[in-house]
Design a protein around this motif. Sequence first.
Motif, PDB file in Angstrom:
ATOM      1  N   GLN A  34      11.678  58.485  34.456  1.00  0.00           N
ATOM      2  CA  GLN A  34      10.267  58.814  34.634  1.00  0.00           C
ATOM      3  C   GLN A  34       9.557  57.582  35.178  1.00  0.00           C
ATOM      4  N   VAL A  35       8.503  57.802  35.924  1.00  0.00           N
ATOM      5  CA  VAL A  35       7.660  56.693  36.378  1.00  0.00           C
ATOM      6  C   VAL A  35       6.592  56.492  35.307  1.00  0.00           C
ATOM      7  N   ILE A  36       6.611  55.325  34.683  1.00  0.00           N
ATOM      8  CA  ILE A  36       5.752  55.035  33.536  1.00  0.00           C
ATOM      9  C   ILE A  36       4.892  53.819  33.845  1.00  0.00           C
ATOM     10  N   SER A  37       3.626  53.864  33.436  1.00  0.00           N
ATOM     11  CA  SER A  37       2.749  52.696  33.519  1.00  0.00           C
ATOM     12  C   SER A  37       2.826  51.957  32.188  1.00  0.00           C
ATOM     13  N   LEU A  38       3.213  50.706  32.240  1.00  0.00           N
ATOM     14  CA  LEU A  38       3.335  49.889  31.034  1.00  0.00           C
ATOM     15  C   LEU A  38       2.332  48.746  31.101  1.00  0.00           C
ATOM     16  N   ALA A  39       1.705  48.444  29.983  1.00  0.00           N
ATOM     17  CA  ALA A  39       0.701  47.381  29.932  1.00  0.00           C
ATOM     18  C   ALA A  39       1.369  46.067  29.546  1.00  0.00           C
ATOM     19  N   SER A  40       1.183  45.063  30.391  1.00  0.00           N
ATOM     20  CA  SER A  40       1.697  43.728  30.109  1.00  0.00           C
ATOM     21  C   SER A  40       0.596  42.914  29.449  1.00  0.00           C
ATOM     22  N   ASP A  41       0.870  42.395  28.250  1.00  0.00           N
ATOM     23  CA  ASP A  41      -0.119  41.583  27.537  1.00  0.00           C
ATOM     24  C   ASP A  41      -0.308  40.233  28.211  1.00  0.00           C
ATOM     25  N   ALA A  42       0.754  39.635  28.676  1.00  0.00           N
ATOM     26  CA  ALA A  42       0.680  38.303  29.274  1.00  0.00           C
ATOM     27  C   ALA A  42      -0.064  38.330  30.607  1.00  0.00           C
ATOM     28  N   LEU A  43       0.212  39.344  31.427  1.00  0.00           N
ATOM     29  CA  LEU A  43      -0.418  39.423  32.746  1.00  0.00           C
ATOM     30  C   LEU A  43      -1.773  40.128  32.722  1.00  0.00           C
ATOM     31  N   ARG A  44      -2.059  40.816  31.624  1.00  0.00           N
ATOM     32  CA  ARG A  44      -3.302  41.585  31.468  1.00  0.00           C
ATOM     33  C   ARG A  44      -3.471  42.630  32.576  1.00  0.00           C
ATOM     34  N   GLY A  63       8.381  45.686  20.916  1.00  0.00           N
ATOM     35  CA  GLY A  63       6.996  45.263  20.889  1.00  0.00           C
ATOM     36  C   GLY A  63       6.338  45.138  22.246  1.00  0.00           C
ATOM     37  N   GLY A  64       6.855  45.782  23.267  1.00  0.00           N
ATOM     38  CA  GLY A  64       6.194  45.790  24.563  1.00  0.00           C
ATOM     39  C   GLY A  64       7.104  45.355  25.695  1.00  0.00           C
ATOM     40  N   ILE A  65       6.587  45.531  26.903  1.00  0.00           N
ATOM     41  CA  ILE A  65       7.362  45.224  28.103  1.00  0.00           C
ATOM     42  C   ILE A  65       7.625  43.728  28.224  1.00  0.00           C
ATOM     43  N   ASP A  66       6.682  42.907  27.766  1.00  0.00           N
ATOM     44  CA  ASP A  66       6.860  41.456  27.876  1.00  0.00           C
ATOM     45  C   ASP A  66       8.062  40.990  27.058  1.00  0.00           C
ATOM     46  N   ALA A  67       8.138  41.430  25.816  1.00  0.00           N
ATOM     47  CA  ALA A  67       9.251  41.030  24.947  1.00  0.00           C
ATOM     48  C   ALA A  67      10.580  41.555  25.484  1.00  0.00           C
ATOM     49  N   LEU A  82      12.469  41.835  38.140  1.00  0.00           N
ATOM     50  CA  LEU A  82      12.785  40.406  38.079  1.00  0.00           C
ATOM     51  C   LEU A  82      11.561  39.559  38.423  1.00  0.00           C
ATOM     52  N   ARG A  83      10.806  39.977  39.430  1.00  0.00           N
ATOM     53  CA  ARG A  83       9.554  39.277  39.757  1.00  0.00           C
ATOM     54  C   ARG A  83       8.581  39.347  38.590  1.00  0.00           C
ATOM     55  N   LEU A  84       8.509  40.512  37.954  1.00  0.00           N
ATOM     56  CA  LEU A  84       7.640  40.705  36.810  1.00  0.00           C
ATOM     57  C   LEU A  84       8.061  39.803  35.645  1.00  0.00           C
ATOM     58  N   LYS A  85       9.370  39.709  35.414  1.00  0.00           N
ATOM     59  CA  LYS A  85       9.888  38.856  34.343  1.00  0.00           C
ATOM     60  C   LYS A  85       9.519  37.390  34.587  1.00  0.00           C
ATOM     61  N   ARG A  86       9.668  36.935  35.810  1.00  0.00           N
ATOM     62  CA  ARG A  86       9.347  35.542  36.135  1.00  0.00           C
ATOM     63  C   ARG A  86       7.855  35.258  35.970  1.00  0.00           C
ATOM     64  N   ALA A  87       7.020  36.221  36.355  1.00  0.00           N
ATOM     65  CA  ALA A  87       5.579  36.036  36.206  1.00  0.00           C
ATOM     66  C   ALA A  87       5.183  35.987  34.734  1.00  0.00           C
ATOM     67  N   ILE A  88       5.800  36.824  33.914  1.00  0.00           N
ATOM     68  CA  ILE A  88       5.511  36.833  32.474  1.00  0.00           C
ATOM     69  C   ILE A  88       5.978  35.538  31.832  1.00  0.00           C
ATOM     70  N   ALA A  89       7.180  35.077  32.212  1.00  0.00           N
ATOM     71  CA  ALA A  89       7.701  33.814  31.667  1.00  0.00           C
ATOM     72  C   ALA A  89       6.794  32.645  32.040  1.00  0.00           C
ATOM     73  N   LYS A  90       6.292  32.652  33.260  1.00  0.00           N
ATOM     74  CA  LYS A  90       5.405  31.594  33.719  1.00  0.00           C
ATOM     75  C   LYS A  90       4.093  31.591  32.925  1.00  0.00           C
TER      76      LYS A  90
END
Length: 97
Positions: A34-44, A63-67, A82-90
Amino acid sequence: MSRRCELTGKTLLVGHNVSHANNKTKRVFRPNLQVISLASDALRETVKLKISMSVLRTIDRLGGIDAYLLKAKDATLSPKALRLKRAIAKKTAAAAA
């Protein structure tokens, strides 16, 4: 778009329908994507990802997409994830410092 989970890489599996007379015909097992919209706490912000529903349960449990992304192996992630993961880690590294 391919039938592939962006977080786990789950894709089509091929098998057989087996009749009572043991006749075998090819069949396809498709993942529940499914195409799902997930909220990232780190990226807001919210991000849209094509994911399997089994991964959605795992995301809720962790506990969320970030974790989830911070724990995920890079080899299984799509380039977008992968781009999303790097942005969250940053962002998390900048917030911790």
